[in-house]
Design a protein around this motif. Structure first.
Motif, short mmCIF file in Angstrom:
data_model
loop_
_atom_site.label_atom_id
_atom_site.label_comp_id
_atom_site.label_asym_id
_atom_site.label_seq_id
_atom_site.Cartn_x
_atom_site.Cartn_y
_atom_site.Cartn_z
N VAL C 125 51.98 20.38 32.76
CA VAL C 125 52.19 21.15 34.01
C VAL C 125 52.36 22.45 33.81
O VAL C 125 53.65 22.89 33.42
N GLY C 126 51.59 23.32 34.07
CA GLY C 126 51.71 24.70 33.88
C GLY C 126 52.23 25.33 35.01
O GLY C 126 52.58 24.82 36.00
N GLN C 127 52.51 26.59 34.96
CA GLN C 127 52.98 27.28 36.16
C GLN C 127 51.97 27.57 37.15
O GLN C 127 52.48 27.64 38.49
N GLY C 128 50.71 27.40 36.84
CA GLY C 128 49.67 27.76 37.76
C GLY C 128 49.36 29.28 38.07
O GLY C 128 49.65 30.13 37.12
N PHE C 129 48.88 29.65 39.18
CA PHE C 129 48.45 30.76 39.54
C PHE C 129 49.50 31.60 40.31
O PHE C 129 49.87 31.09 41.43
N SER C 130 50.00 32.84 40.04
CA SER C 130 50.95 33.66 40.90
C SER C 130 50.21 34.11 42.17
O SER C 130 48.93 34.23 42.04
N LEU C 131 50.74 34.10 43.15
CA LEU C 131 50.24 34.64 44.48
C LEU C 131 49.53 35.94 44.23
O LEU C 131 48.55 36.48 44.74
N LYS C 132 50.28 36.78 43.39
CA LYS C 132 49.97 38.24 42.88
C LYS C 132 48.43 38.09 42.52
O LYS C 132 47.46 38.88 42.82
N ARG C 133 48.40 37.31 41.51
CA ARG C 133 47.01 37.04 40.85
C ARG C 133 45.86 36.69 41.86
O ARG C 133 44.90 37.16 41.65
N ILE C 134 46.33 35.54 42.74
CA ILE C 134 45.33 35.19 43.59
C ILE C 134 44.78 36.23 44.59
O ILE C 134 43.67 36.44 44.76
N SER C 135 45.79 36.98 44.97
CA SER C 135 45.51 38.25 45.92
C SER C 135 44.70 39.18 45.25
O SER C 135 43.77 39.68 45.84
N THR C 136 44.76 39.32 43.95
CA THR C 136 44.10 40.43 43.06
C THR C 136 42.55 39.93 42.86
O THR C 136 41.55 40.64 43.24
N TRP C 137 42.44 38.54 42.73
CA TRP C 137 41.07 37.94 42.50
C TRP C 137 40.56 38.23 44.17
O TRP C 137 39.23 38.64 44.22
N PHE C 138 41.05 38.02 45.22
CA PHE C 138 40.47 38.05 46.67
C PHE C 138 39.78 39.57 46.40
O PHE C 138 38.65 39.65 47.11
N MET C 139 40.73 40.47 46.37
CA MET C 139 40.35 41.83 46.45
C MET C 139 39.25 42.17 45.47
O MET C 139 38.34 42.81 46.02
N ALA C 140 39.43 41.65 44.28
CA ALA C 140 38.46 42.00 43.16
C ALA C 140 37.04 41.50 43.66
O ALA C 140 35.93 42.44 43.78
N TRP C 141 36.94 40.28 44.17
CA TRP C 141 35.59 39.77 44.54
C TRP C 141 35.15 40.33 45.83
O TRP C 141 33.77 40.87 45.90
N GLY C 142 36.00 40.51 46.96
CA GLY C 142 35.74 41.27 48.13
C GLY C 142 35.05 42.46 47.69
O GLY C 142 34.18 43.18 48.11
N GLY C 143 35.65 43.57 46.81
CA GLY C 143 35.15 44.65 46.48
C GLY C 143 34.07 44.73 45.75
O GLY C 143 33.35 45.50 46.20
N ALA C 144 33.91 43.64 44.88
CA ALA C 144 32.46 43.50 44.04
C ALA C 144 31.45 43.24 45.04
O ALA C 144 30.54 43.94 45.12
N VAL C 145 31.72 42.36 46.06
CA VAL C 145 30.70 42.28 47.04
C VAL C 145 30.39 43.59 47.84
O VAL C 145 29.12 43.75 48.11
N ILE C 146 31.33 43.98 48.20
CA ILE C 146 31.08 45.42 48.90
C ILE C 146 30.18 46.33 48.39
O ILE C 146 29.19 46.90 48.58
N ALA C 147 30.70 46.65 46.83
CA ALA C 147 30.19 47.56 46.24
C ALA C 147 28.73 47.10 46.09
O ALA C 147 27.73 48.01 46.06
N GLY C 148 28.37 45.69 45.80
CA GLY C 148 27.01 45.38 45.66
C GLY C 148 26.28 45.55 46.88
O GLY C 148 25.13 46.06 46.60
N ILE C 149 26.78 45.52 48.06
CA ILE C 149 26.16 45.71 49.00
C ILE C 149 25.57 47.35 49.31
O ILE C 149 24.28 47.72 49.46
#
Lengths: 259, 525, 645
Positions: C125-149
């Motif tokens: 049982v690991g610690q898992g992902f912190s909400l900080k990490r998850i929110s950065t992922w969301f922002m990074a993916w969102g940013g990448a999609v918009i940059a792509g557009i």
């Protein structure tokens, strides 16, 4: 010094008993280095023998020859009437008759304490598992740590580990116990708990050969002390004889350095 | 006393029955295993022999001497005269690829490994992205992807045709350097007839250069004056090389006066004495080895017994010598004549190369250069006077293995750097080293020491991985071998040649890596 | 993690693992560090010095350009992504008959059930992902999609009949920038949604809270999978047609995989939840053993489910196969029960040596053709003799002996089952090469690991043995196999194995290749296990000897359990390597999914020469598989590291 001298200075009561270990002129080489030079000595039943000597004097090699962890190259070793030869049946027999305790404990880290102790009774003595485990718990009680039965060796202190190791050796119900520097790897405050277990064992009438640097233990418990240097037995005798009136210069030098 | 005597009596030494004697049992088990293994091999080989006979497929290495009737895509000889020559071309291609690959992958891998530890977030992320991309996808897929990409990305071969002259050209530098979807073409430097004579002069120069450098080093040690020992040695060699360029024909006598007589001498040797000589040599070698071995095992007391392992070695040496004799004298008498013939051929080749006898050539230059040449649209003039062509297949395999291995090397370099204790960094910072100096002078030398053995393994992997060239038709040794066995059916023979070739490569790399490893360890002391 | 392709040798794996450890340690040593405000973060991580600024600008520009080119390429009008969509089924199962497809789903269901249970029961049982990490992922993916557009060039205009309009230079005529942006409505929605969710999480939670709230890795992954599976309900990722029949792009899908996949997700999640429930009860241990055992059995069972029609030649099975299996189970079991009687002494040894002699003679008889015997009977007999030789080591109470006999019965059952399944002719109405695609990759990888593991252990024991002949034989084998490239061994097995077999015995190319894989992989596994064996201290051997354990008991109870524990991470690495090495099947002519993408798809008339798209898809599958396994291996290593004392 011949082996008749080594057995000479023993009390009459002891002398009347049977020999359980007979060593006759054992030689052992490691390549160019001769670790044992014609070692001869007999151990009586229920005798406690402490082997002393500077490091590298061959004491460990000698007792490891007695249950064939090392093979001697010439001479004879007879344990409980069975000679140590290439005969696999003899080796099996002697190994289950002779218990051994190591300096580094050598507990099996992947097995719990109970499994460590009951492993050999189950697989070598072919005992039912339930019985072997019950015996293991009794032995743990005897060495004073019944509460640690389910733990793993890594979770125990050094002194506790060594006591488990003693229990593991006792579980085979050996007639002879060999101790190879059992307290050398322990912190000072843990030495006593191990020595106490060993004393109790000696009082119970176990035949014991102990390699150690604990002079107090040797003086108090030993029936006989054998002093070795560079692969030879230099002197042997009762503790009072040995500590108060050593005959050989090498013994005197050793005692003056250590005491 | 009497007690002791009785107990000794009681256990009077009796020999245990053989099935309980530890030594006997041990050897029985081993010999049974060996016998079963040999039996299984014999079984399989017999079956193979039968099947091959049933299909009337010929066996043996004869195909090495026969024209294989294949032409190869690239290499030192695209139209090999014999099967052996064809395989040799494949081997050279493999070695060429492996050598260049090891060189480039090391540099690239080191850079990426350092990049992964960079304090710059972007660089670190890009490096780790590269590593994760490369190493989680099979190399074969990378190679095929590169192959397809090259066809798409690079310009069509020979796309510019002059409408008036009909001359074909290809950028970026026509006649010198061509880039196209058929690969790259660059000028090629090759060995010319005078090379070997010139080599003798350079060798003399090297010996002299070494002597000079020692002298000057001694002078520097004595006077403390800067004497540039290495530079002056290189200078001496350069002067010899330059002068040798013009005067090398004077060494034409080496071939005719030294190698040719040796060749003639070997030619006249009869087979019988050679056989006897060889078997005696085998016996003597074994005997000497056993004597040395026994001497090393003897103790001053003279009584040390040999362990089973020692006996095994002694007996093994004896058996090996016996087998060698049997093979030489009975099983394979052709071996001796083959040895005689091949050493004659060897000296014949040397006599030719070093001699004056190569045509008119006394004064051919050691090297010459040939330029790439486009024959017609879509076709390079192949080997011969044309330049060095690196085909699409070569490029795909090359990029594939280099980048793939670089990813692993990068991880090893990172591991090596992180294995350097933190205290080293702190100490370097404490004495005020700059980050780059610290990296160069403190961290990397220590990291390199840890990384060297795993790096050696990566080099081995790279060499073996070039065999995937078969997927894109680059003519490495595996591809050539496969073509040959498809034509001749000599499967086992080709497999043995592959095995020996790759084992030789592995051995060479291990020796080189070990050499450096030992040197580094000496420095450590 | 080591191989030729990268069965990494011990040294490499250790070096990398240590580096990972040290990085993890350093990361863990500063858990309480608050997140930097964006500007300071930029300064600290990208523009800390002149050199760093230059590096950031150069690599940033290069990265953006590469990203743009990649997207332009991927979304160009020349791309035929339909080649992948239409051939989705071909890539995974090649021409597996549609009517039988249910078996694939059943198999997958079994595997996912076990996977869910294993994950639920896992003690890792690991610690898992912190909400900080998850929110950065969301922002990074969102940013990448918009940059792509914003970065992708406008689409080419098409005429009424769908052809691309070309200008005078034969370049496509493109839409205006504004129209292009307006056209990408769905993409805008996705990008902005991701970004908004990320930013809301970041801003909405306090700094401390987002750093210290964790979501388990497995629930998070299940959630991501749920989103992916739900997209099946409104978007046709794959375009499923009958076997061999290519559906033209744009046609409606005949039967979609949305229902089965949804069911699969439910099975996985349910099994995970059940696993979690069991994990807290007393029976967790025994269930865990059961699940692990089922994992071992799954490839064999599903091998039958997938490749064999239940309608095999039952007459033969009843008359020959089954009686023989039963005879070996009962007869062999009785012999072994007798031989494990305590205190049997020399009699037992003589019996077992006699058995061994007969077993060997069976093969000698085969060599000289004295009497015929079924090959599997010979093999079973040899196996029985070998186990009988070691039987006295397992003597003991009745319960123990019965367990030993039971293990024998299990081994025999699997062996005879497998041989019967391979030998009995299949009745699946399909062309000869109906096994293909990703299916082959998975099966070859699984069987390779199962069969090379015991062989690897034997080779490692042989190589570290004190008996010189064993050592020499093992070393020759290991070094020869490791010295040559895998492809040569694969050629050898796939082309020439039949030459070496006795008359009348033949082996299919796929099975031959599988054998080659197992024998090759065993040499590398042996080296990994040897590393583990060398990590077992000398004292462990001495203590076992002093207690009177026999060599077999010492090896089985003391040495191997410790050695294997140490070698688990390199063994997972070897699994990854084997997974990747299966790509070589494409070279020897077996239609694995690389070959489908590289040769089969470009050969279809509709998609003539379309290769890149399929290859990229193959890349993606390999990457996801290998990457998740290597992440798992890292976690495992850390978990084992924690367990060390």
């Amino acid at each position: 010094m011949s082996f008749s001298d080594a057995t000479a200075a023993v009390s009459d009561e002891l002398a009347a008993r049977d020999d359980i270990i007979v060593c006759d002129g054992i030689d052992k080489w490691y390549g160019d280095f001769q670790a044992l030079k014609g070692v001869s000595a007999n151990i009586k039943e229920q005798e406690v023998v402490v082997v002393l000597g500077p490091s590298g004097s061959g004491k460990s090699t000698w007792i490891r020859c007695i249950n064939r962890l090392e093979q001697h190259q010439s001479g004879r070793i007879i344990v409980d009437g069975v000679e140590l030869t290439n005969d696999t049946r003899n080796i099996e027999k002697i190994r289950s008759e002779v218990g051994m305790v190591f300096q580094q404990f050598n507990l099996f880290p992947h097995l719990s304490v109970v499994d460590n102790i009951s492993l050999a009774p189950i697989w070598v003595r072919k005992r039912p598992r339930a019985e072997a485990e019950r015996q293991a718990r009794e032995l743990l009680e005897r060495v004073g740590i019944p509460e640690q039965a389910e733990k793993f060796p890594g979770q125990l202190s050094g002194g506790q580990q060594q006591r488990v190791a003693i229990a593991r050796a006792l579980a085979m119900e050996p007639r002879i116990m060999l101790f190879d520097e059992p307290t050398s790897a322990l912190d000072p405050e843990m030495i006593k708990e191990v020595l106490d277990v060993m004393k109790e064992l000696a009082l119970g009438g176990m035949t014991m050969m102990v390699v150690t640097h604990e002079m107090g233990f040797a003086r108090e418990v030993a029936d006989r002390i054998i002093f070795m240097e560079s692969g030879e037995i230099v002197e042997a005798g009762t503790p009072e004889h040995f500590f108060t009136n050593p005959q050989e210069d090498r013994t005197k030098l050793f005692l003056s350095q250590i005491l | 006393m009497t007690d002791t005597q009785t107990s000794l009596h009681r256990a009077a030494t009796e020999k245990p029955p053989f099935y309980r004697d530890a030594t006997v049992v041990k050897w029985l088990v081993q010999i049974t295993t060996l016998a079963v293994t040999l039996f299984a091999i014999a079984f399989l080989v017999r079956e193979a022999g039968d099947s091959l006979q049933a299909k009337s497929i010929q066996t043996g290495f004869g195909f090495l001497e026969v024209d294989p009737a294949i032409s190869l895509g690239e290499g030192i000889d695209t139209d090999p005269a014999t099967g052996g020559r064809a395989l040799w071309v494949g081997m050279v291609n493999t070695i060429r690829m492996a050598a260049a690959g090891i060189f480039l992958a090391t540099i690239l891998g080191t850079l990426i490994g350092i990049g992964r530890l960079s304090s710059n977030w972007l660089v670190a992320k890009l490096a780790s992205g590269f590593i994760e991309y490369m190493r989680n996808i099979p190399l074969l897929v990378h190679i095929i992807l590169f192959f397809v990409t090259i066809a798409v990305v690079f310009p069509d071969f020979g796309e510019n045709v002059d409408p008036i002259t009909g001359e074909v050209s290809q950028g970026p530098w026509n006649g010198v350097f061509h880039v196209s979807n058929k690969g790259f073409s660059v000028p090629r430097v090759h060995i010319d007839n005078g090379f070997y004579q010139w080599l003798i002069i350079v060798a003399i120069g090297s010996v002299l250069g070494r002597w000079v450098s020692k002298r000057r080093q001694a002078l520097q040690d004595r006077t403390g004056q800067e004497t540039y020992p290495v530079l002056s040695a290189l200078g001496v060699i350069a002067v010899f090389a330059a002068v040798g360029w013009f005067i090398h024909p004077i060494f034409g006598f080496v071939g005719d006066a030294i190698f040719a007589p040796i060749r003639d001498l070997i030619d006249g040797t009869p087979q019988g004495p050679v056989q006897i000589l060889l078997s005696v040599a085998a016996g003597v070698v074994a005997a000497l080895w056993i004597r040395r071995f026994l001497a090393a095992r003897r103790t001053p007391g003279g009584a040390a017994k040999l362990t089973d392992d020692d006996w095994f070695r002694v007996i093994f040496a004896g058996i090996a010598a016996t087998i060698a004799c049997v093979v030489i004298l009975v099983l394979w008498p052709g071996l001796s004549s083959w040895l005689i013939n091949s050493s004659r051929d060897f000296f014949d080749v040397l006599a030719n190369k070093f001699g004056d006898g190569r045509g008119s050539v006394g004064d051919d230059p050691p090297f010459s250069v040939s330029m790439p040449d486009i024959e017609k649209r879509g076709n390079f003039a192949n080997m011969g006077p044309s330049g060095l062509n690196l085909t699409q297949g070569f490029a795909a395999v090359f990029f594939g293995v280099v980048l793939y291995t670089a990813a692993f090397i990068a991880e090893i370099v990172r591991g090596g750097i992180l294995a350097v204790p933190k205290g080293q960094t702190e100490a370097a910072e404490a004495i005020g080293l700059r980050r780059s100096t610290m990296l160069r002078r403190v961290i990397l030398p220590q990291a390199f020491r840890v990384s060297l053995p795993p790096l050696g393994n990566q080099y081995l992997n790279l060499t073996k991985n070039t065999s995937l060239a078969i997927a894109v038709g680059y003519t490495d040794v595996v591809q050539v071998g496969q073509t040959i066995f498809n034509q001749t059916g000599r499967s086992l023979e080709v497999f043995i040649i592959w095995m020996l070739f790759y084992l030789a490569c592995s051995l060479t790399i291990s020796v080189v890596v070990n050499f450096f490893n030992v040197r580094l360890k000496i420095v450590e002391r | 993690m080591s191989s030729e392709l990268e069965h990494l040798d011990g040294g490499t794996a250790e070096l990398i693992a240590n580096a990972d450890d040290r990085e993890a340690e350093e990361a863990a040593s500063r858990p309480d560090e608050p997140s930097l405000p964006p500007l300071e973060w930029l300064r600290a991580n990208l523009f800390s010095s002149v050199l760093n600024t230059i590096l950031t600008i150069v690599f940033g520009l290069a990265g953006v350009l590469a990203f743009q080119r990649l997207l332009n390429w991927a979304f160009s009008h020349e791309r035929e992504w339909d080649a992948v969509r239409v051939n989705m089924r071909a890539l995974f199962t090649f021409t597996y008959p549609s009517s039988q497809y249910g078996r694939i789903w059943i198999t997958l269901g079994i595997a996912l059930t076990l996977a869910g249970l294993s994950l639920g029961l896992s003690r890792m049982v690991g610690q898992g992902f912190s909400l900080k990490r998850i929110s950065t992922w969301f922002m990074a993916w969102g940013g990448a999609v918009i940059a792509g557009i914003l970065l992708v060039q406008p689409h080419a205009k098409r005429s009424a009949n769908g052809e691309v309009l070309l200008d005078a230079d034969f370049e496509p005529v493109r839409e205006s920038f504004g129209t292009a942006m307006a056209d990408r409505g769905w993409w805008w929605l996705i990008g902005v949604l991701l970004l908004v969710v990320g930013v809301t999480m970041w801003v909405g939670l306090g700094d401390l809270k987002r750093r210290t709230t964790f979501i388990g890795a497995i629930p998070f992954t299940l959630g991501v999978l749920a989103v992916l599976v739900s997209t099946l309900w409104w978007f046709h990722w794959g375009n499923y047609g009958e076997q061999g029949d290519i559906i033209e792009p744009g046609r409606t899908v005949k039967d979609s995989a949305k229902l089965p996949w949804t069911a699969m997700w439910v099975v996985l999640t349910a099994a995970y939840i059940v696993g979690r429930q069991i994990a807290v009860t007393d029976r967790a241990g025994s269930v865990r053993v059961l699940v692990n055992f089922s994992w071992l059995l799954t490839p064999f069972v599903t091998f039958w489910v997938i490749l064999r029609d239940p309608a095999i030649d039952y007459a033969h099975v009843w008359s020959t196969d089954l009686p023989m299996a039963v005879a070996f189970i009962i007869g062999g079991g009785a012999v072994l029960f007798l031989l494990t009687k305590p205190g049997l002494g020399e009699v037992g040894r003589i019996i077992s040596i006699g058995l061994f002699g007969v077993a060997i003679f069976n093969w000698v008889a085969a060599f000289f053709g004295i009497y015929p015997m079924l090959q599997k009977a010979r093999i079973s007999f040899l196996l029985l003799a070998l186990i009988a030789l070691a039987a006295h080591n397992f003597a003991g109470e009745r319960k123990q002996r019965l367990r030993f006999v039971l293990a024998w019965a299990g081994v025999m059952a699997i062996l005879h089952y497998l041989v019967t399944m391979i030998n009995a002719p299949s009745t699946v109405d399909a062309p000869d090469e109906f096994v293909g695609g990703f299916l082959v990759t998975v099966y070859i990888a699984a069987f390779t690991m199962i069969f090379s593991f015991p062989l690897g252990i034997l080779l490692a024991l042989g190589r570290t043995s004190t008996l010189p002949i064993f050592r020499v034989l093992s070393t020759i084998y290991i070094e020869t196999v490791r010295g040559v490239p895998f492809i040569t061994i694969l050629f050898f097995f796939s082309t020439f194995l039949n030459i070496f077999l006795p008359d009348g015995m033949e082996i299919e190319q796929l099975a031959a290749a599988g054998l080659g894989f197992a024998l090759f992989s065993a040499a590398y596994l042996a080296e990994n296990i040897r590393g583990g064996l060398q990590a077992v201290r000398r004292g462990q051997y001495e203590a076992s000897d002093a207690l009177g354990l026999t060599t077999v008991q010492r090896t089985g109870f003391i040495v191997l359990p410790q050695a294997l524990r140490v070698s688990i991470p390199p063994l997972v690495g070897a699994t990854i390597s084997t997974f990747k090495e299966t790509s070589l099947l494409a070279i020897i002519g077996i239609i694995d999914f690389l070959r489908v993408a590289n040769s089969v798809v470009p050969g279809q008339t509709v998609f003539l020469g379309v290769r890149m798209e399929g290859l990229l898809f193959v890349c993606m599958i390999y990457w996801v598989g290998a990457y998740s396994m290597s992440k798992f291996s890292q976690r495992l290593e850390r978990h084992l590291g924690v367990g060390e004392h």
